[in-house]
Enzyme design. Structure first.
Site, PDB file in Angstrom:
ATOM      1  N   THR A  57       2.858   1.880  -3.407  1.00 13.42           N
ATOM      2  CA  THR A  57       1.940   2.058  -4.580  1.00 13.42           C
ATOM      3  C   THR A  57       1.323   3.614  -4.297  1.00 13.42           C
ATOM      4  OG1 THR A  57      -0.062   1.099  -3.465  1.00 13.42           O
ATOM      5  CG2 THR A  57       0.930  -0.323  -5.209  1.00 13.42           C
ATOM      6  N   TYR A  89       0.986  -1.118   0.008  1.00  9.49           N
ATOM      7  CA  TYR A  89      -0.127   0.038  -0.031  1.00  9.49           C
ATOM      8  C   TYR A  89       0.894   1.270   0.082  1.00  9.49           C
ATOM      9  CZ  TYR A  89      -3.549   3.252   1.314  1.00  9.49           C
ATOM     10  OH  TYR A  89      -4.474   4.647   1.195  1.00  9.49           O
TER      11      TYR A  89
END
Length: 256
Positions: free
Chosen positions: A165, A162
């Site tokens: 990205t 997470y």
């Protein structure tokens, strides 16, 4: 009532719930013609039925945004419904958690890593690739993407995929802004902190209470506050000279 987005054809990814749904509603209130895509067809249809009671210019298109062919089909369908897309909101994102927390690097499966990268990053490339040619021809466009404070600082509740990205979204935003500026297209990103959504609720009350205690404004943010910033960044004149920026909506949690 002012309708500043009456000339807009807007596509929002991940628009069936949370921040995405708030953005869809905000654009509709501004007079826009809105298409939103989401993988959850049941939830997407239910949201569309509810909004249709107030707004005729809203459409749901199911799609798996992790897959380019699905994105392409959804984009073609969107333009058939609302005309050429001039405003793209890359909102969709996932943050897998186990017992309210992201897994450590050595426990993340390859499939989970790939899925997060596909949804949180690759989908931005896919929809930008699809929308930009038309924006270039018209020499106008607005692209707003969702990053996160997790892409700018360490958050122990989030997993590596997470954070990676969301950091990549920042680089993508700045590169696109430089590339597309000469065509009258602005590209910006929003970096929310803890916003009161289902995704944040998964972290649990204890983790959220700790975040609130560390936040100068001493509360979670609202989806409406994020949507308001999105509308500003998508505006034609008010934010016409704003591009390549990443703006926090985090209650002062991260001040850089």
């Amino acid at each position: 009532m002012p309708m500043p987005f009456a000339d807009r054809s807007v596509l929002v990814t991940g628009g069936a719930r949370g921040i995405g749904l708030a953005m869809v509603r905000a654009f509709l209130e501004g007079g826009a013609h809105v298409v939103y895509v989401d993988r959850d067809e049941t939830l997407g249809r239910a949201a569309e039925d509810a909004m249709r009671k107030e707004y005729a210019r809203v459409h749901f298109v199911p799609a798996d945004i992790a897959d380019f062919e699905s994105c392409e089909a959804a984009f073609v369908r969107a333009e058939s419904l609302v005309g050429s897309i001039n405003t793209l909101v890359n909102n969709a994102g996932i943050s897998p958690k186990t017992h309210g927390r992201g897994l450590p690097v050595d426990e993340i499966s390859i499939d989970e890593w790939r899925r997060v990268v596909d949804v949180n990053l690759n989908s931005l490339f896919y929809f930008s690739k699809l929308a930009v040619p038309g924006m270039k021809r018209r020499r106008f466009g607005r692209i707003v993407s969702m990053s996160s404070v997790a892409g700018k600082a360490y958050l122990d509740v989030c997993a590596l995929h997470y954070a990676a990205t969301k950091a990549a979204v920042i680089g993508l935003t700045r590169q696109l802004a430089g590339e597309l500026g000469p065509f009258g297209i602005t590209v910006n990103a929003i970096a929310p902190g803890r916003i009161d959504t289902e995704m944040v609720a998964v972290a649990g009350a204890e983790a959220n209470a700790l975040y609130v205690a560390q936040t100068p404004l001493k509360r979670l943010g609202t989806t409406r506050e994020v949507a308001a910033l999105c509308l500003y960044l998508a505006s034609r004149e008010e934010a016409g000279f704003v591009t390549g920026q990443v703006i926090d909506v985090a209650g002062g949690w991260l001040m850089t």
